[in-house]
Structures are given as C-alpha cells and as structure tokens.
Design an enzyme around this catalytic site. Structure first.
Site, PDB file in Angstrom:
ATOM      1  N   SER A  31       0.844  -1.186   0.000  1.00 36.75           N
ATOM      2  CA  SER A  31       0.000   0.000   0.000  1.00 36.75           C
ATOM      3  C   SER A  31       0.887   1.245   0.000  1.00 36.75           C
ATOM      4  CB  SER A  31      -0.950  -0.032   1.201  1.00 36.75           C
ATOM      5  OG  SER A  31      -1.920   0.979   1.108  1.00 36.75           O
ATOM      6  N   HIS A  59      -8.022  -5.036  -0.500  1.00 37.24           N
ATOM      7  CA  HIS A  59      -6.760  -4.354  -0.251  1.00 37.24           C
ATOM      8  C   HIS A  59      -5.802  -5.218   0.555  1.00 37.24           C
ATOM      9  CE1 HIS A  59      -4.060  -1.036  -0.224  1.00 37.24           C
ATOM     10  NE2 HIS A  59      -4.146  -0.839   1.066  1.00 37.24           N
TER      11      HIS A  59
END
Length: 713
Positions: free
Chosen positions: A563, A678
C-alpha cells in the site's frame, strides 16, 4: 460506550468504485500507452494479468520447496491453536474465526467460563462458507454491529471478494437467522448504524451525486424500519471534495447523544452534535484533533499546537474537558499526556472508571492508568505486566467494569492474551491464551538500533538476527517499512515471517521511518507532501546502516512494503537501486500523477498532495516511481503483488509498472490475486500462496535455494 470520531474510521480507509476510475468527468486524453491496464475487469487486461500470473507461478511455485513452504504457512494460518480474539456483548464473548475447515469463516460466541478452557465450546451464529454455498456468492466478513442493550439484532456487513464496498443485512441473534424484510443496504462503500430498534443511520451510495470524489458517502440519512430507502430523511450532506460523511448514536445510558462526522481529509475532520430537532452544533475544536466523547468527558488528541484561553498546548498532547461545559463555551482542560522528544501517545482506552494510556518511548510501550477525581486526574503505571515486548490494552466492557484485555508480544515471543483490571487493588492479570510457537526462535535475538538520515535525524529500527550471525555482509536480510498516515510499526509475532524467513536463518529488520506515528504527529508531519522524500531518505539510511554494520550487503538485502509501503519500496527501487538485491512491492501506489483519479486515491491528497496542481505535481513527481523509472537503468530483481478486487488502491498501479519494467527487459515478475481486496487475499489459502511467492522469491534472490551456497557479496 466511548466514541472516538472520526480518525479511527479514516485510518481504516488508509490501510473505490469497483471498477475503472472514480471520476466520470475526467478528460479522455490518454498519453500513457499502458493506461488500458486500468480497466479492472476488462477482458484484455485480465488476459494480460493471467499471462503474468502464469509466468510467476512457473518460476516460483513449481518446486517442492515452494509447496512445502506454502503448506507450512497454511498450517499456521489455519491453526486451531491461534488465539481466538473475542469482544464482549452482554454476557457473551464473540469471535470471527477462519481455519482449514472454514476458509471464509465462522461468526460464533461463547461464555467467559468456556473461553478460559483450552478448547472452548462455541455457538456458531453465521457460517460464511455455508452461506456462500447456499447463495452462490463469495462473501467476505466485514463485521457486525449489534444493538444495545439486548444485542439481539445485528447489522452484518459482507463484501464480495474482499472489496471495501459491501452490503449490510439485518441478523437476529436469538433465532440465528436473517431478518425477513429487515434493514438492507445495497453494495456500496458506507454503512448502517443503529439509532434504536426501528431506526438507523444510513450513509451509502444513493445515486448520482451522493458520493464524494474519493468514492465514499457524501450524504447521511435517518431511515425508519418498514419504509423505503428513498424516504429516508437527510441528516447532513457534505461537499463533493469532502472525504467521508457518517453519523452515529452513542447508546451509553444517561449520555445518549447523536453525532455527525465530516471527514474532509485524513486528520482533518469536523464533529457535530445533533439535537433532538435535527439542528447540528459543531464541536469547536481544531479539525486536526482526534475528538473522543465518553460519558461526561470530551477528549482531544492534538495533532498541531493549539492556543486557547491564553495557553498553547503542544501537538501530541491529550486533553480532557467536561463535555457539557465545553459545549457551553468553557475552555478548561486537564492535560492527560504531553509528548517529549522520545515519547508519543500510541492509544487510549476507557474502562468504567479509568482511562488507560499506551505510551511509546523510542517505540517501546508502557501502560498508564489515569483516574479522574475531585482534585484532578491521578496516574500510575499498570502493574503486573512483563517488562518486554509490545503491550496493549482495551476495555472488555467500558460500561460495566474496569476489566481489560491485555496483549503482550514481540518478534520472537508468541502473543499472550491476559485478562486484567485497571482498578488499583486488582490482582495480577490472568493469562487466558498464548499463541503457539510457530517457528524455532531460539537461534535469534532482537535488537534496536538507530540510523542517521540525510538531514541528521535519528531513525530507530528493530533487528531480528541469528545469534551467531557473522558481521561479514553475507546475511540474507529482509527490511520492512511503511512510513505513512501516522501508523506506528511496533514489535509483533508473525508465524509467517518466522517460518518463511527467520527459521531458515534469515535476518529481519523493521524501519520506524518518518511518515509513521512512532514519535507522534511530528514524526508523521515531517514527511508530508513536499517533504515525502524524508521518509525515503530514512529508509535508505536504515538500509545503509545495515550494510555499514556488515549485517548484510546490497546483494543480500531485500525490502518489502504494501500500500503506502508499496509506494515506499517502489521509490527505493527507482531511487536507490544500488542498495538492494531484491524488491517486493505489494498492493502499491506507483503512478502518482493519476492516483487521485483512481478509486479512493483522492482521499489521500492531504498525505501526498494534488497532482492536478502544477505547483504540487512539481514535488509529487519526485516520488512517483512510475515517472522516475528509467528504462536505461538496470534495477534489482522485483516482484509486484496486487489484487483485482482491491477497490482502495487500484491494481492499475502495479499492472502499469509491470508493463513498463517488462518493456525495458527488467528482472521482474507479477502476481495478481483475483479476490482479496486491499489485504491481497480473501482466505488463508490465498494468503499462504501469496506469502509463499514473495518469500520464495526473496530467498532465491538473496540466499539461493535452500541448501545452495549463498551468492558472493
């Protein structure tokens, strides 16, 4: 129940619109030949993804060693001996659990008496695998909000494939069944939250114009049971360039209140008290402060210095005031915490009579108990805890007792869960559960060191190394980092890293670079926007320190981040390629010119800047790996990992970087999980597979296959 608004929700978003881009009015001028890869579900793009996946599988997943590692990781992730973390509702203790037999998971509950046993008996409430089979779905658990005080009705959030977008369905705990004709929210980013048994707040996608530019709810409404959603009464409407609008009801007996939170950007929010007639009154505190309300208390955790009533309170302080007095205009505060050069507030938790603070001192934690009284707030350290490791505390039930869940862990010590108490005369904490030993840690030792960054800043990092490691620069070393959104990296036990890296003889390091929260707001703010380069200079300084100490050398030093950490390792790849022998980039941001146009990207402009403003693109370009990439440069071996279903950080970032690296003949491989959101993986099997891929890649690059001699430095 204590309420803390809305930074916790904002942080959860740190860590989309299901396909394509978030902006419908974007110009159709395309100058990037790889932009077609942003079509998340586009058939041509998915064919390209599958071809890259096949090549990565052929290279990394075809050996007996890979199969063994994947099986070992899956056994850890599926282990029945992991600690089943619980939370209390009424007399029951609830848990969500995944294992080999239940890959998507069980929502279940038990009693405290049962929980104390080595093998508790559980009452299963929702079997997600059975639900998926019955409905032909691929639901991933997103949590349940149950209505106090009887906790019979719950609002259950379910995500398809692990995306941030989810649906909300009403569940009856007494009958263990879905409520026919109950509250239901269609798939979108947002939520339902209880007001009473027949009323909820709903913030979601109500149609065109109801979402922010970040793809999150812009409108919150009050919805009555038995009425169509279109008749829900608007409570608040934010602006298109806000980040997230939400509302919540505090159910604490005697302190029932309603609030609307307006998040403009990360660490920039407004909190409003909602009157019975619907009128909103803003809590007149700095937008950057984290605002909490618990019974009669208002707490403010400052992220910037605040001058009020003739006094300036420093950033990082925690203040308390009587809520009603504050709303009436009084500005008298008790200072509950004030940072120093080496300390920061890592968190706090209310019990019935006390406030427990988790204080970090050079990234090592200590718990303090604060007690309000007629003469101010008394404070004392929480007794009975070990002297080592990361310690955390959270209330068991902040309305009924001072009981605390206490956890202790470090890189080599399995996590221990204890039941303690914040009362001054409480007995020593009771050990309830201890995570099993998933790898042989007897040959390693944990150390803390400090590197010196380019501007002279002292940067801490943790090092886990074999006790007999020779300072010859030949130790295979994995360096991990994040450095964003004020998130702190503290020591914790990882069976996967332990089994897949440490037990093989690897060295592991974690860098506490600026951009994180290890030293409070100042540490985070030091690397925002035009100062982003300082986070990367810090990470490079830690890498150089590992090399200078001869713990490792570039040929044996690998890095990993996901991320925002993927943006970190992407910048390490293109800016410091000479320092590393292998690079792992997971669910990354990489194209910083378009990040704000892809899924939730616009919500992060307070962190990185706005690339559509020329004056800001001038500095953003200096940390955009996609634009810094030089096809004439030879880069270290790299693997990019992402997820098709990630609707927070667009998979196009990783796809386009892979295409660009392939074009110039770089040593690169790519794997995209079709599910997972995610987090990258939707269940333990997928997680084990992806982790085995990057661990196998790193070991091959930095140490060679098991049994083979390590490459020369």
């Amino acid at each position: 129940m204590s309420k803390c608004f809305p930074a916790a929700a904002a942080l959860a978003l740190a860590i989309g619109l299901s396909a394509g881009t978030a902006h419908g009015n974007e110009e159709n001028v395309v100058s990037d030949p790889h932009q077609w890869l942003e079509g998340v579900e586009d058939a041509k793009a998915l064919d390209w993804v599958k071809a890259q996946n096949a090549k990565a599988e052929a290279e990394l997943a075809s050996t007996p060693q890979f199969a063994q590692l994947e099986a070992e990781l899956l056994a850890i992730y599926d282990s029945d001996d992991k600690i089943p973390g619980v939370y209390k509702q009424g007399e029951w203790y609830y848990n969500f659990w995944k294992d080999k037999q239940n890959p998507r998971g069980l929502w279940r509950r038990t009693t405290l008496e049962e929980y104390r046993k080595p093998r508790p008996q559980w009452e299963v409430l929702i079997d997600l695998d059975a639900l998926n089979k019955a409905e032909g779905e691929n639901w991933i658990w997103h949590g349940a909000d149950c209505l106090r005080p009887d906790y019979r009705r719950c609002l259950v959030a379910l995500s398809r494939g692990g995306a941030d977008a989810d649906v909300t369905r009403e569940f009856d705990l007494e009958n263990k069944s879905w409520v026919e004709g109950g509250f239901f929210r269609e798939e979108a980013k947002g939520a339902l939250s209880w007001i009473d048994a027949d009323t909820v707040y709903v913030y979601s996608d109500f149609g065109p114009g109801s979402l922010t530019e970040s793809g999150y709810p812009r409108v919150v409404k009050r919805w009555q049971r038995g009425t169509p959603l279109v008749s829900a009464v608007p409570v608040y409407e934010g602006k298109p360039d806000d980040m997230y609008i939400a509302a919540m009801h505090d159910h604490t007996p005697g302190f029932e209140r309603d609030f609307v939170s307006r998040t403009l950007a990360f660490y920039n929010d407004e909190l409003y008290l909602v009157a019975a007639d619907g009128a909103l009154t803003k809590i007149d505190a700095p937008n950057s402060a984290n605002k909490g309300v618990h019974r009669q208390w208002l707490t403010l955790e400052l992220r910037e210095p605040w001058e009020v009533a003739g006094r300036t309170y420093p950033a990082g302080s925690l203040l308390a005031s009587d809520f009603d007095a504050f709303m009436a205009g009084e500005r008298e505060f008790q200072v509950l915490f004030e940072p120093t050069d080496t300390t920061s507030l890592a968190g706090s938790s209310w019990t019935r009579n006390h406030l427990v603070l988790n204080v970090l001192e050079d990234v090592k934690s200590k718990l303090w108990v604060l007690t309000p009284g007629a003469d101010g707030w008394a404070r004392r350290p929480l007794a009975g805890l070990p002297e080592f490791g990361t310690v955390s505390a959270s209330a068991v039930d902040d309305e009924e007792s001072d009981a605390l869940w206490l956890t202790v862990t470090d890189y080599l010590t399995p996590t221990t869960l204890m039941l303690g108490d914040a009362a001054p005369d409480a007995p020593a904490p009771e050990v309830l559960k201890t995570m099993p030993t998933f790898f042989d840690a007897s040959k390693h030792v944990v150390e803390q060191h400090f590197a010196t960054s380019k501007d002279g800043t002292r940067v801490p990092y943790f090092l886990v190394r074999p006790k007999d490691a020779k300072p010859d620069g030949r130790n295979p070393t994995l360096l991990y980092g994040y450095g964003g959104f004020e998130i702190s990296l503290t020591p914790g036990y990882s069976g996967g890293v332990g089994k897949g890296w440490l037990e093989k003889g690897g060295t592991y390091a974690v860098a506490n670079i600026r951009g994180g929260g290890e030293y409070g707001p100042r540490w985070h703010q030091a690397a925002l926007k035009a100062n982003r380069h300082k986070a990367y200079e810090d990470f490079a300084a830690v890498a150089q320190d590992l090399i200078d100490r001869k713990i490792t050398s570039p040929a044996h030093l690998g890095i990993r981040g996901g991320s925002n950490g993927g943006l970190l390792t992407g910048n390490m790849l293109v800016q410091y390629p000479e320092l590393f022998g292998a690079v792992v980039i997971q669910v990354p941001l990489l194209d910083m010119q378009r990040y704000n146009k892809l899924l939730a990207g616009a919500s992060w402009m307070a962190e990185y800047g706005d690339p559509d403003k020329p004056e800001e693109w001038a500095f953003i370009r200096t940390f955009s790996p996609y634009h810094l990439f030089d096809p004439e440069q030879k880069y270290p071996p790299t693997i990019l990992l992402t997820s098709t279903r990630d609707d927070r950080v667009h998979p196009g970032h990783a796809r386009k970087m892979m295409a660009k690296m392939l074009e110039s003949g770089q040593d690169v491989r790519y794997y995209e999980n079709i599910e997972g959101g995610h987090g990258g993986a939707a269940d333990n099997r997928q997680a084990a597979h992806m982790d085995a891929l990057y661990l196998t890649f790193l070991w091959q690059q930095l140490a060679g296959e098991p049994g083979a001699p390590a490459p020369a430095p």
